[in-house]
Design an enzyme around this catalytic site. Structure first.
Site, PDB file in Angstrom:
ATOM      1  N   LEU A 113      20.829 -18.809 -24.451  1.00  0.00           N
ATOM      2  CA  LEU A 113      21.332 -17.340 -23.958  1.00  0.00           C
ATOM      3  C   LEU A 113      20.491 -16.628 -23.089  1.00  0.00           C
ATOM      4  O   LEU A 113      19.087 -17.013 -23.242  1.00  0.00           O
ATOM      5  CB  LEU A 113      21.663 -16.524 -25.275  1.00  0.00           C
ATOM      6  N   GLY A 158      21.438 -21.755 -27.715  1.00  0.00           N
ATOM      7  CA  GLY A 158      22.712 -21.951 -26.958  1.00  0.00           C
ATOM      8  C   GLY A 158      22.735 -23.062 -26.169  1.00  0.00           C
ATOM      9  O   GLY A 158      23.913 -23.793 -25.932  1.00  0.00           O
ATOM     10  N   ASN A 181      17.200 -22.622 -32.666  1.00  0.00           N
ATOM     11  CA  ASN A 181      16.184 -21.678 -33.247  1.00  0.00           C
ATOM     12  C   ASN A 181      16.609 -20.247 -33.442  1.00  0.00           C
ATOM     13  O   ASN A 181      15.737 -19.509 -33.438  1.00  0.00           O
ATOM     14  CB  ASN A 181      14.743 -21.959 -32.285  1.00  0.00           C
ATOM     15  N   GLU A 182      17.865 -20.039 -33.462  1.00  0.00           N
ATOM     16  CA  GLU A 182      18.311 -18.704 -33.644  1.00  0.00           C
ATOM     17  C   GLU A 182      17.739 -17.782 -34.555  1.00  0.00           C
ATOM     18  O   GLU A 182      17.106 -16.759 -34.418  1.00  0.00           O
ATOM     19  CB  GLU A 182      19.845 -18.795 -33.688  1.00  0.00           C
TER      20      GLU A 182
HETATM   21  C1  LIG Z   1      25.221 -10.062 -35.524  1.00  0.00           C
HETATM   22  C2  LIG Z   1      24.698 -10.517 -34.384  1.00  0.00           C
HETATM   23  C3  LIG Z   1      25.441 -11.639 -33.610  1.00  0.00           C
HETATM   24  C4  LIG Z   1      25.125 -12.176 -32.318  1.00  0.00           C
HETATM   25  C5  LIG Z   1      25.820 -13.218 -31.899  1.00  0.00           C
HETATM   26  C6  LIG Z   1      25.236 -13.867 -30.588  1.00  0.00           C
HETATM   27  C7  LIG Z   1      26.169 -14.907 -30.288  1.00  0.00           C
HETATM   28  C8  LIG Z   1      25.212 -16.142 -29.749  1.00  0.00           C
HETATM   29  C9  LIG Z   1      25.810 -17.437 -29.719  1.00  0.00           C
HETATM   30  C10 LIG Z   1      24.955 -18.493 -30.011  1.00  0.00           C
HETATM   31  C11 LIG Z   1      23.487 -18.459 -30.046  1.00  0.00           C
HETATM   32  C12 LIG Z   1      22.524 -18.738 -29.060  1.00  0.00           C
HETATM   33  C13 LIG Z   1      21.392 -18.015 -29.107  1.00  0.00           C
HETATM   34  C14 LIG Z   1      20.389 -18.207 -28.047  1.00  0.00           C
HETATM   35  O1  LIG Z   1      20.620 -19.001 -27.097  1.00  0.00           O
HETATM   36  S1  LIG Z   1      19.012 -17.394 -28.029  1.00  0.00           S
HETATM   37  C15 LIG Z   1      18.003 -18.203 -26.887  1.00  0.00           C
HETATM   38  C16 LIG Z   1      17.035 -18.825 -27.343  1.00  0.00           C
HETATM   39  N1  LIG Z   1      16.281 -19.789 -26.361  1.00  0.00           N
HETATM   40  C17 LIG Z   1      15.090 -19.889 -26.351  1.00  0.00           C
HETATM   41  O2  LIG Z   1      14.245 -19.423 -27.384  1.00  0.00           O
HETATM   42  C18 LIG Z   1      14.181 -20.553 -25.246  1.00  0.00           C
HETATM   43  C19 LIG Z   1      13.138 -20.040 -24.964  1.00  0.00           C
HETATM   44  N2  LIG Z   1      12.497 -20.627 -23.876  1.00  0.00           N
HETATM   45  C20 LIG Z   1      12.014 -21.869 -23.891  1.00  0.00           C
HETATM   46  O3  LIG Z   1      11.558 -22.225 -24.926  1.00  0.00           O
HETATM   47  C21 LIG Z   1      11.257 -22.311 -22.477  1.00  0.00           C
HETATM   48  O4  LIG Z   1      11.457 -21.726 -21.568  1.00  0.00           O
HETATM   49  C22 LIG Z   1      11.678 -23.590 -22.221  1.00  0.00           C
HETATM   50  C23 LIG Z   1      11.261 -24.736 -23.345  1.00  0.00           C
HETATM   51  C24 LIG Z   1      13.343 -23.727 -22.148  1.00  0.00           C
HETATM   52  C25 LIG Z   1      11.294 -24.076 -21.026  1.00  0.00           C
HETATM   53  O5  LIG Z   1       9.650 -24.135 -21.032  1.00  0.00           O
HETATM   54  P1  LIG Z   1       8.852 -23.980 -19.576  1.00  0.00           P
HETATM   55  O6  LIG Z   1       9.472 -25.063 -18.637  1.00  0.00           O
HETATM   56  O7  LIG Z   1       7.543 -24.125 -20.047  1.00  0.00           O
HETATM   57  O8  LIG Z   1       9.555 -22.497 -18.969  1.00  0.00           O
HETATM   58  P2  LIG Z   1       8.887 -21.259 -19.259  1.00  0.00           P
HETATM   59  O9  LIG Z   1       8.748 -20.982 -20.518  1.00  0.00           O
HETATM   60  O10 LIG Z   1       7.490 -20.719 -18.415  1.00  0.00           O
HETATM   61  O11 LIG Z   1      10.021 -20.219 -18.678  1.00  0.00           O
HETATM   62  C26 LIG Z   1      10.200 -20.199 -17.260  1.00  0.00           C
HETATM   63  C27 LIG Z   1      10.696 -18.872 -16.986  1.00  0.00           C
HETATM   64  O12 LIG Z   1      12.270 -18.665 -17.675  1.00  0.00           O
HETATM   65  C28 LIG Z   1      12.327 -17.490 -18.567  1.00  0.00           C
HETATM   66  N3  LIG Z   1      13.167 -17.909 -19.833  1.00  0.00           N
HETATM   67  C29 LIG Z   1      13.000 -18.921 -20.609  1.00  0.00           C
HETATM   68  N4  LIG Z   1      13.739 -18.920 -21.682  1.00  0.00           N
HETATM   69  C30 LIG Z   1      14.674 -18.032 -21.184  1.00  0.00           C
HETATM   70  C31 LIG Z   1      16.016 -17.469 -21.726  1.00  0.00           C
HETATM   71  N5  LIG Z   1      16.608 -18.080 -22.942  1.00  0.00           N
HETATM   72  N6  LIG Z   1      16.574 -16.332 -21.182  1.00  0.00           N
HETATM   73  C32 LIG Z   1      15.981 -15.657 -20.096  1.00  0.00           C
HETATM   74  N7  LIG Z   1      14.750 -16.221 -19.450  1.00  0.00           N
HETATM   75  C33 LIG Z   1      14.391 -17.179 -20.023  1.00  0.00           C
HETATM   76  C34 LIG Z   1      10.838 -17.381 -18.933  1.00  0.00           C
HETATM   77  O13 LIG Z   1      10.858 -16.121 -19.482  1.00  0.00           O
HETATM   78  C35 LIG Z   1      10.160 -17.810 -17.692  1.00  0.00           C
HETATM   79  O14 LIG Z   1      10.324 -16.624 -17.049  1.00  0.00           O
HETATM   80  P3  LIG Z   1       9.151 -15.990 -15.951  1.00  0.00           P
HETATM   81  O15 LIG Z   1       7.943 -15.784 -16.921  1.00  0.00           O
HETATM   82  O16 LIG Z   1       9.713 -14.722 -15.409  1.00  0.00           O
HETATM   83  O17 LIG Z   1       8.797 -16.920 -15.142  1.00  0.00           O
END
Ligand SMILES: CCCCCCCC/C=C\C/C=C/C(=O)SCCNC(=O)CCNC(=O)[C@H](O)C(C)(C)COP(=O)(O)OP(=O)(O)OC[C@H]1O[C@@H](n2cnc3c(N)ncnc32)[C@H](O)[C@@H]1OP(=O)(O)O
Length: 271
Positions: A113, A158, A181-182
């Site tokens: 997400l 996601g 890792n939610e």
């Molecule tokens: C009652 C509540 C009900 C809730 C219902 C919800 C429904 C939800 C349905 C499904 C569940 C799903 C949940 C999710 O998906 S939560 C998202 C969790 N994701 C993460 O934790 C991933 C985080 N990111 C990373 O671990 C790393 O970025 C990487 C391993 C993917 C890549 O690493 P690397 O190449 O070293 O890149 P950077 O870390 O430097 O990142 C680059 C840049 O991108 C930005 N960024 C990373 N991840 C995200 C993201 N998920 N969303 C937005 N932006 C992201 C990061 O911040 C960097 O940005 P910059 O500093 O501006 O360059």
């Protein structure tokens, strides 16, 4: 049926989630939204290059979808909607039989997400955003096409869910992580994601994977069943194509109906 306490979920979305999400990423409100567009299939008209489309064979039976949302394939609402539209268009195109889902980015399949989309948004906006992701996942999960995820980098939360929606998952060897890792991010796992995970991994393993929030190496992902095969990066697409070719050899109608019968029960789960 799973009972959901809607009030609790609402106040969680309203009060806690935006702060948790941004703390997790160590970011402010830096959501930058626009990406390029372009595709080469006549019936694809999502108007977006957030997903690139490649035909793989002269018969147009196999299509490769490449997620293309720089820098990490975070699932923006625009991306979710473009994917939903593409998969529906492919489902409606009788020539298409199989789909490989991968990423244009060298080290990331998808970061899940778009956490930045939650920052400073109203309850209704966040709910609407979540529903675009859920619709995309349901559409992929129930697609009549044979589906293979070619996981060429990190598949987190996601991103892992998108891969779990596919019938077969191949992951490239490398310093990548794959996991749900939610609970670490602070998102209580939605029942529908749990149901998809149980479907793919079995109940016991799914519970361990979900409740630990662990991010697995490719080998570990293979052990728990998050992926079906781990291959050298250079072989990823060819191996995926071979698997898909085998999958689509089966008669289209019995295959399609069986997939529908196997998977439709899971659509009753929402939050
Ligand atoms: C009652 C509540 C009900 C809730 C219902 C919800 C429904 C939800 C349905 C499904 C569940 C799903 C949940 C999710 O998906 S939560 C998202 C969790 N994701 C993460 O934790 C991933 C985080 N990111 C990373 O671990 C790393 O970025 C990487 C391993 C993917 C890549 O690493 P690397 O190449 O070293 O890149 P950077 O870390 O430097 O990142 C680059 C840049 O991108 C930005 N960024 C990373 N991840 C995200 C993201 N998920 N969303 C937005 N932006 C992201 C990061 O911040 C960097 O940005 P910059 O500093 O501006 O360059």
């Amino acid at each position: 049926m799973v009972k959901v306490n809607v009030d609790m979920a609402s106040s969680f979305i309203r009060a806690v989630l935006p702060r948790l999400a941004c703390r997790h990423l160590k970011i402010g409100n830096n959501c930058n939204g626009r990406y390029l567009y372009g595709c080469n299939k006549r019936w694809v008209s999502s108007g977006s290059d957030l997903v690139q489309v490649e035909q793989d064979d002269s018969d147009n039976e196999i299509v490769v979808l490449k997620m293309n949302v720089k820098p990490v394939n975070a699932c923006t609402a625009e991306f979710n909607n473009a994917m939903t539209k593409l998969i529906k268009d492919l489902d409606a195109d009788e020539q298409s039989k199989g789909l490989i889902l991968t990423s244009t980015l060298p080290n990331v399949f998808s970061a899940g997400l778009q956490l930045t989309a939650l920052h400073g948004k109203s309850y209704d906006e966040i709910k609407e955003y979540f529903s675009t992701f859920q619709t995309m996942a349901h559409t992929l999960f129930t697609s009549r096409l044979a589906t293979v995820a070619a996981i060429n980098g990190h598949a987190i939360a996601g991103g892992c869910v998108i891969a779990l929606c596919c019938e077969y998952r191949v992951m490239a060897e490398g310093k990548f992580h794959n996991g749900l890792n939610e609970v670490i991010v602070g998102i209580p796992m939605p029942a529908w994601v749990s149901a998809y995970t149980v479907y793919a991994l079995g109940t016991n393993t799914a519970e361990k994977v979900i409740l630990s929030g662990k991010k697995h190496t490719p080998r570990e992902a293979l052990q728990v069943g998050l992926v079906d095969q781990v291959v050298p990066p250079d072989d990823l697409i060819q191996v995926s194509k071979n698997i898909l070719s085998d999958l689509i050899k089966v008669g289209d109608y019995p295959r399609r109906l069986s997939k529908e019968r196997l998977r439709k029960e899971l659509l009753m789960f929402s939050l």
